[in-house]
Motif scaffolding. Structure first.
Motif, PDB file in Angstrom:
ATOM      1  N   ARG A  67       2.500 -11.925  57.747  1.00 54.62           N
ATOM      2  CA  ARG A  67       1.835 -12.143  59.195  1.00 54.62           C
ATOM      3  C   ARG A  67       2.748 -12.597  59.730  1.00 54.62           C
ATOM      4  NH1 ARG A  67      -4.514 -10.442  60.739  1.00 54.62           N
ATOM      5  NH2 ARG A  67      -4.639  -8.503  60.015  1.00 54.62           N
ATOM      6  N   ASP A  81       2.701 -16.412  63.876  1.00 55.27           N
ATOM      7  CA  ASP A  81       1.616 -16.045  63.834  1.00 55.27           C
ATOM      8  C   ASP A  81       1.448 -14.772  64.198  1.00 55.27           C
ATOM      9  OD1 ASP A  81       2.538 -17.573  60.978  1.00 55.27           O
ATOM     10  OD2 ASP A  81       1.085 -18.985  61.821  1.00 55.27           O
ATOM     11  N   ASP A  83      -1.808 -12.392  64.441  1.00 57.55           N
ATOM     12  CA  ASP A  83      -3.526 -12.432  64.305  1.00 57.55           C
ATOM     13  C   ASP A  83      -4.217 -11.194  63.909  1.00 57.55           C
ATOM     14  OD1 ASP A  83      -3.632 -11.162  66.957  1.00 57.55           O
ATOM     15  OD2 ASP A  83      -4.409 -12.538  68.608  1.00 57.55           O
ATOM     16  N   ASP A  84      -5.647 -11.148  64.220  1.00 55.91           N
ATOM     17  CA  ASP A  84      -5.607  -9.796  63.717  1.00 55.91           C
ATOM     18  C   ASP A  84      -5.445  -8.852  64.282  1.00 55.91           C
ATOM     19  OD1 ASP A  84      -6.714 -11.136  61.283  1.00 55.91           O
ATOM     20  OD2 ASP A  84      -8.323 -11.480  62.390  1.00 55.91           O
ATOM     21  N   ALA A  85      -5.294  -8.501  65.456  1.00 59.47           N
ATOM     22  CA  ALA A  85      -5.218  -8.058  66.424  1.00 59.47           C
ATOM     23  C   ALA A  85      -3.430  -7.658  66.436  1.00 59.47           C
ATOM     24  CB  ALA A  85      -5.724  -7.563  67.565  1.00 59.47           C
ATOM     25  N   GLY A  86      -2.599  -8.668  65.304  1.00 57.02           N
ATOM     26  CA  GLY A  86      -1.093  -8.291  66.079  1.00 57.02           C
ATOM     27  C   GLY A  86      -0.216  -9.136  67.176  1.00 57.02           C
ATOM     28  N   ARG A  87      -1.453  -9.919  67.380  1.00 55.28           N
ATOM     29  CA  ARG A  87      -0.643 -10.234  68.865  1.00 55.28           C
ATOM     30  C   ARG A  87       0.191 -11.812  68.251  1.00 55.28           C
ATOM     31  NH1 ARG A  87      -6.328  -9.094  70.762  1.00 55.28           N
ATOM     32  NH2 ARG A  87      -7.226 -10.610  70.214  1.00 55.28           N
ATOM     33  N   GLY A 374       3.582  -5.757  56.937  1.00 57.19           N
ATOM     34  CA  GLY A 374       2.130  -5.856  56.840  1.00 57.19           C
ATOM     35  C   GLY A 374       1.737  -4.330  58.190  1.00 57.19           C
ATOM     36  N   TRP A 376       3.089  -3.582  61.266  1.00 56.51           N
ATOM     37  CA  TRP A 376       3.116  -4.089  61.895  1.00 56.51           C
ATOM     38  C   TRP A 376       5.084  -3.886  62.877  1.00 56.51           C
ATOM     39  CZ3 TRP A 376      -1.126  -4.328  64.927  1.00 56.51           C
ATOM     40  CH2 TRP A 376      -2.499  -5.368  64.431  1.00 56.51           C
ATOM     41  N   ARG A 390       1.537  -1.784  66.894  1.00 57.06           N
ATOM     42  CA  ARG A 390       1.360  -1.307  65.719  1.00 57.06           C
ATOM     43  C   ARG A 390       2.138  -0.014  65.036  1.00 57.06           C
ATOM     44  NH1 ARG A 390      -4.489  -1.281  64.857  1.00 57.06           N
ATOM     45  NH2 ARG A 390      -4.472   0.416  63.496  1.00 57.06           N
TER      46      ARG A 390
END
Length: 727
Positions: A67, A81, A83-87, A374, A376, A390
């Motif tokens: 990530r 970095d 986050d869990d949502a890919g931002r 990952g 992404w 995504r």
């Protein structure tokens, strides 16, 4: 089929300019060893200045691991970095290099993750990456000749350089730095170069061995190199042929004979080569390549410990979508991703037997390169920054875009908040300086103007803090930047026929058909307190203490220009106390309490001229030592303490048919105010749009290249970065 013989050729790097003959010492596995100096070494005998912070620029290369995403942004590396949502969130930025970052590779060993950067003509550099994403430089070496790509063999820590017709260069990256300190006179630490050592320069000094292991001779123009954890090296030629080498001895790669050979495509030019490394070793490792041509082509191979087992899939690409970059990601399913010249990111589903079919497309204007990991897909978009998609749906989940081409910038209050005029889109950006020096956009206010060049930006140095003022032809706007988010317009004040503006303390001076004095003690409500009509057109204005200097000409544009001096000790009743006719066309003015500095442009003569205005009734033009002529266009000037910053722009002279001048910023010493002395020149590749300066910092708006911040070095008095560490 293309079969190549191997030859290891010793690579003898040239000594840096001014370093004399290189010292050499034996190193295991090679017969020569050459001392090279990192481009970031801060040498006090004329080293080029490096900005301590920068915003904007061109995102041209990208690499990903888990990530974490690494982006080559012109001459820096940005670390994000997800986050869990890919931002993406920017967590660290390297200090600037001497050239643009052209390649990145991420590896890991028992010490932790590292990233290796190829920096154009500036060489290659290796960094440890800590848990917070900060980059700790531990290796650097100058590279002779042109290098297109860099790859690092995991476990061996060897760097393999794609050097075109010169083959593949091999560099030993394994030695860690050994702290060595020698105090310098200014309190920094300087390390001298000696055989087998590398001078790292300012900051906590360190040295490390440099080992050029040799060069692998390869028939053809080597454009891309990739290394795998299974100790395989893939070398891609511009024509699309791919050679496979085994790295049982990393300094002497052995060619793997493949009866069928490997080709990415039958026509066109190689665009990219990558390896899909599955997370935790789960799933297949794949080699993917892309060709640009008519048509282009994408190829995918499965890899095992012995090399490519078979060609899994190949697919042509429409010639309107010539592939620019390619990546695979096992975490996103059996798919590979390509960036096309049309600005699309295409997902290809790999099937059996030997099929590769488009499985989705996302339009990402400006897309230049991609990296996938990952689940992404990170897309470098040039001047549009970074976008993350995504992997399964290609949905846009977020990005980090610079505010646009920066035409002007000014520090507000103590300099924690910067105001920046941008174009495409036209607006005012609020830029916040973090505690560690990073610059980040904090808000944007669109401006309904056709040309941002018609807007003047100024900001007070003290009170009111975090306010900026915009001058249009007939209006002055007060903008509040004190809170994160969108900058807010507080008041618009009519100022007909306005052409130039200066701020001194809490007062704003506007030149136009005369002189207007505006009190900004209440920043939300600036008010005009005086107006002196002169019936002319103002070209420039400067203020210092109780004096205001205005360059004015007749409204018809007939030359010459006159210099007028006003006493504003009583702001409500300015008095003209002196004038000097015929001072030539004026581009900009700067002033001290008794001297005026004019940027002139007339009759193919350009530069800076000094006027002694201590006695305003008898202003004297100081020729000779008081004049600093430039070969290029003189575009602007700003003063900070006892320094002037003069902008010069090179141009092509159609009469002499030659280039004239330099592009950048001159730093002039005016401790003797009647004799400006050149102390430094800050070169830029593209024209500088404007400069501002305050409290020992210089702010340079460089258009599409972004915003640069330089900081004065207290030891030398020159504008240098504080060292090679991260920002």
């Amino acid at each position: 089929m293309l079969v190549a013989a191997i030859a290891l050729v010793l690579l003898d790097a040239p000594a840096p300019a001014g370093a004399g003959a290189p010292r050499k010492a034996q190193a295991p596995g090679a017969s020569t060893q050459t001392v090279a100096y990192l481009p970031w070494v801060a040498r006090h005998d004329g080293a080029p200045a490096r900005p301590v912070a920068r915003l904007g620029g061109d995102a041209g290369v990208v690499a990903a691991a888990g990530r974490r995403v690494f982006v080559g942004m012109d001459d820096r590396i940005g670390v994000y970095d997800l986050d869990d949502a890919g931002r993406p969130a920017l967590v660290a930025v390297s200090r600037p290099f001497e050239a643009a970052v052209r390649g990145l590779d991420v590896v890991a060993d028992d010490v932790g993750p590292q990233i290796v950067a190829l920096v154009g003509s500036g060489g290659i550099h290796a960094f440890d990456v800590d848990d917070a994403g900060r980059l700790d430089p531990w290796f650097g070496v100058a590279v002779p000749g042109e290098v297109h790509d860099v790859a690092v063999a995991p476990g061996w820590l060897r760097g393999y350089l794609a050097m075109g017709e010169a083959g593949v260069g091999i560099v030993d990256l394994s030695p860690r730095i050994v702290p060595v300190a020698q105090p310098a006179g200014d309190g920094s630490r300087i390390v001298a170069g000696f055989p087998g050592r590398l001078a790292v320069g300012r900051g906590p000094a360190a040295t490390g061995d440099i080992r050029w292991r040799g060069r692998l001779a390869v028939p053809g123009d080597v454009r891309r190199v990739v290394a795998t954890p299974s100790h395989l090296l893939f070398v891609a030629i511009a024509t699309g042929s791919i050679l496979v080498y085994r790295l049982e001895d990393p300094d002497r790669p052995q060619l793997v004979f493949l009866p069928a050979g490997l080709r990415c495509g039958e026509s066109g030019e190689l665009a990219d080569l990558a390896v899909d490394r599955p997370p935790h070793g789960l799933g297949p490792t794949r080699l993917v390549c892309a060709m640009r041509g008519r048509p282009g082509n994408i190829g995918v191979w499965s890899l095992d410990d012995h090399g490519p087992s078979s060609l899994r899939a190949s697919a042509p690409i429409d010639d309107a979508q010539a592939a620019l970059s390619i990546a695979g990601d096992a975490a996103a399913g059996d798919a590979v991703f390509g960036v096309t010249g049309a600005g699309d990111v295409v997902r290809f589903r790999v099937g059996l037997p030997l099929t590769l079919a488009p499985d989705g497309v996302s339009s990402v204007p400006g897309a230049r390169a991609i990296a996938a990991a990952g689940g992404w897909v990170a897309v470098a978009r040039g001047q549009r920054g970074l976008t993350v998609l995504r992997g399964d749906t290609l949905a846009d989940v977020g990005g980090d875009a610079p505010p646009g081409a920066i035409a002007a910038a000014a520090p507000t209050g103590p300099g924690q908040v910067l105001a920046a005029l941008t174009e495409a889109p036209a607006g005012l950006a609020a830029i916040w300086a973090d505690a560690d020096g990073r610059l980040r956009p904090a808000g944007f206010l669109p401006l309904g103007v056709q040309a941002i060049a018609d807007v003047t930006l100024r900001a007070p140095r003290g009170r009111p803090a975090n306010y900026a003022y915009l001058l249009y032809y007939n209006a002055l706007e007060a903008i509040d930047l004190s809170a994160p988010g969108v900058p807010e317009k507080r008041r618009t004040l009519a100022v007909p026929d306005a052409t130039a503006m200066a701020i001194d303390g809490r007062h704003i001076y506007v030149a136009g058909d005369g002189l207007r004095v505006i009190d900004a003690d209440v920043p939300d409500a600036p008010r005009e307190v005086a107006y002196v009509f002169r019936g002319r057109t103002g070209e420039a204005v400067a203020a210092a203490g109780d004096r205001v200097y205005v360059a004015q000409r007749l409204p018809t544009g007939v030359r010459p220009t006159d210099l007028w001096v006003f006493d504003v000790s009583n702001r409500a009743a300015p008095r003209q106390v002196g004038s000097l006719p015929n001072i030539e066309h004026t581009v900009a003015l700067a002033a001290t309490s008794g001297h005026v500095y004019q940027v002139y442009d007339q009759d193919r003569r350009y530069g800076l001229r000094t006027f002694d205005a201590r006695d305003p009734a008898a202003i004297r033009r100081l020729d000779g030592a008081g004049t600093f002529a430039t070969d290029g266009y003189a575009r602007g000037v700003v003063r900070d303490g006892d320094r002037l910053f003069l902008v010069e722009e090179a141009y092509f002279d159609r009469i002499s048919r030659r280039d004239r001048g330099r592009t950048g910023v001159h730093v002039l010493d005016i401790r003797q105010p009647d004799r400006p002395v050149a102390r430094q020149f800050l070169p830029f590749a593209a024209p500088v749009r404007s400069v501002d300066a305050a409290d020992g910092k210089l702010y340079v708006a460089a258009g599409a290249a972004g915003l640069y911040v330089f900081e004065i070095d207290p030891g030398s008095g020159r504008y240098l970065a504080a060292g090679p560490g991260p920002r």
